[in-house]
Design a protein around this motif. Structure first.
Motif, PDB file in Angstrom:
ATOM      1  N   HIS A   1      76.267  50.868  62.482  1.00  0.00           N
ATOM      2  CA  HIS A   1      76.363  50.478  63.892  1.00  0.00           C
ATOM      3  C   HIS A   1      77.838  50.438  64.279  1.00  0.00           C
ATOM      4  O   HIS A   1      78.658  49.897  63.534  1.00  0.00           O
ATOM      5  CB  HIS A   1      75.722  49.111  64.108  1.00  0.00           C
TER       6      HIS A   1
ATOM      7  N   LYS B   1      79.521  46.829  64.223  1.00  0.00           N
ATOM      8  CA  LYS B   1      79.767  46.354  62.853  1.00  0.00           C
ATOM      9  C   LYS B   1      80.902  47.141  62.202  1.00  0.00           C
ATOM     10  O   LYS B   1      81.735  46.571  61.501  1.00  0.00           O
ATOM     11  CB  LYS B   1      78.507  46.486  61.990  1.00  0.00           C
TER      12      LYS B   1
ATOM     13  N   SER C   1      85.621  40.513  71.007  1.00  0.00           N
ATOM     14  CA  SER C   1      84.931  39.684  70.016  1.00  0.00           C
ATOM     15  C   SER C   1      85.550  38.293  69.906  1.00  0.00           C
ATOM     16  O   SER C   1      84.910  37.379  69.408  1.00  0.00           O
ATOM     17  CB  SER C   1      84.908  40.365  68.650  1.00  0.00           C
TER      18      SER C   1
ATOM     19  N   SER D   1      80.412  36.119  71.561  1.00  0.00           N
ATOM     20  CA  SER D   1      79.809  36.221  70.233  1.00  0.00           C
ATOM     21  C   SER D   1      79.390  37.658  69.949  1.00  0.00           C
ATOM     22  O   SER D   1      79.189  38.466  70.859  1.00  0.00           O
ATOM     23  CB  SER D   1      78.592  35.304  70.130  1.00  0.00           C
ATOM     24  N   GLU D   2      79.244  37.955  68.701  1.00  0.00           N
ATOM     25  CA  GLU D   2      78.790  39.280  68.306  1.00  0.00           C
ATOM     26  C   GLU D   2      77.381  39.546  68.847  1.00  0.00           C
ATOM     27  O   GLU D   2      77.084  40.656  69.295  1.00  0.00           O
ATOM     28  CB  GLU D   2      78.819  39.400  66.783  1.00  0.00           C
ATOM     29  N   ASP D   3      76.531  38.524  68.832  1.00  0.00           N
ATOM     30  CA  ASP D   3      75.186  38.684  69.394  1.00  0.00           C
ATOM     31  C   ASP D   3      75.260  39.032  70.877  1.00  0.00           C
ATOM     32  O   ASP D   3      74.516  39.892  71.347  1.00  0.00           O
ATOM     33  CB  ASP D   3      74.356  37.410  69.208  1.00  0.00           C
ATOM     34  N   ALA D   4      76.136  38.373  71.604  1.00  0.00           N
ATOM     35  CA  ALA D   4      76.295  38.673  73.032  1.00  0.00           C
ATOM     36  C   ALA D   4      76.819  40.091  73.221  1.00  0.00           C
ATOM     37  O   ALA D   4      76.409  40.788  74.155  1.00  0.00           O
ATOM     38  CB  ALA D   4      77.230  37.667  73.688  1.00  0.00           C
TER      39      ALA D   4
ATOM     40  N   TYR E   1      76.210  42.618  71.238  1.00  0.00           N
ATOM     41  CA  TYR E   1      75.057  43.490  70.995  1.00  0.00           C
ATOM     42  C   TYR E   1      74.182  43.583  72.240  1.00  0.00           C
ATOM     43  O   TYR E   1      73.724  44.652  72.620  1.00  0.00           O
ATOM     44  CB  TYR E   1      74.198  42.962  69.837  1.00  0.00           C
ATOM     45  N   ASP E   2      73.956  42.411  72.865  1.00  0.00           N
ATOM     46  CA  ASP E   2      73.039  42.339  74.000  1.00  0.00           C
ATOM     47  C   ASP E   2      73.624  42.886  75.294  1.00  0.00           C
ATOM     48  O   ASP E   2      72.880  43.356  76.152  1.00  0.00           O
ATOM     49  CB  ASP E   2      72.596  40.890  74.227  1.00  0.00           C
ATOM     50  N   ASN E   3      74.936  42.816  75.474  1.00  0.00           N
ATOM     51  CA  ASN E   3      75.551  43.150  76.756  1.00  0.00           C
ATOM     52  C   ASN E   3      76.189  44.527  76.826  1.00  0.00           C
ATOM     53  O   ASN E   3      76.700  44.909  77.879  1.00  0.00           O
ATOM     54  CB  ASN E   3      76.606  42.096  77.113  1.00  0.00           C
TER      55      ASN E   3
END
Length: 79
Positions: free
Chosen positions: A9, A12, A34, A38-41, A43-45
């Motif tokens: 990815h 990552k 970053s 957050s890393e999750d945000a 990914y989502d955005n």
């Protein structure tokens, strides 16, 4: 399911494996982002699937969108 190693990815690859993915400027913006989300945000955005085969014009547009997001995050924290 991906193994989570290099090449799985782009996010990552940039953040965890310090790989060159897009270009120096774009990778630097992603690293700076970053620090603000957050890393999750991230990914989502961000539409990471659209990044797999970008033209130069698409890369420029992607960088502009990332820069705008970074500026907005910095501005919101500065207030």
């Amino acid at each position: 399911m991906a193994a989570g190693g290099p090449g799985d990815h782009p996010l990552k690859d940039i953040l965890h494996f310090n790989m060159h993915v897009f270009d120096d400027e774009c990778d630097a913006i992603i690293r700076e982002l970053s620090g603000h989300m957050s890393e999750d945000a991230m990914y989502d955005n961000i539409d990471w699937y659209a990044t797999f085969s970008m033209s130069e014009a698409q890369l420029a547009d992607f960088k502009a969108k990332l820069s705008q997001k970074l500026t907005a995050l910095k501005d919101s924290r500065g207030k």
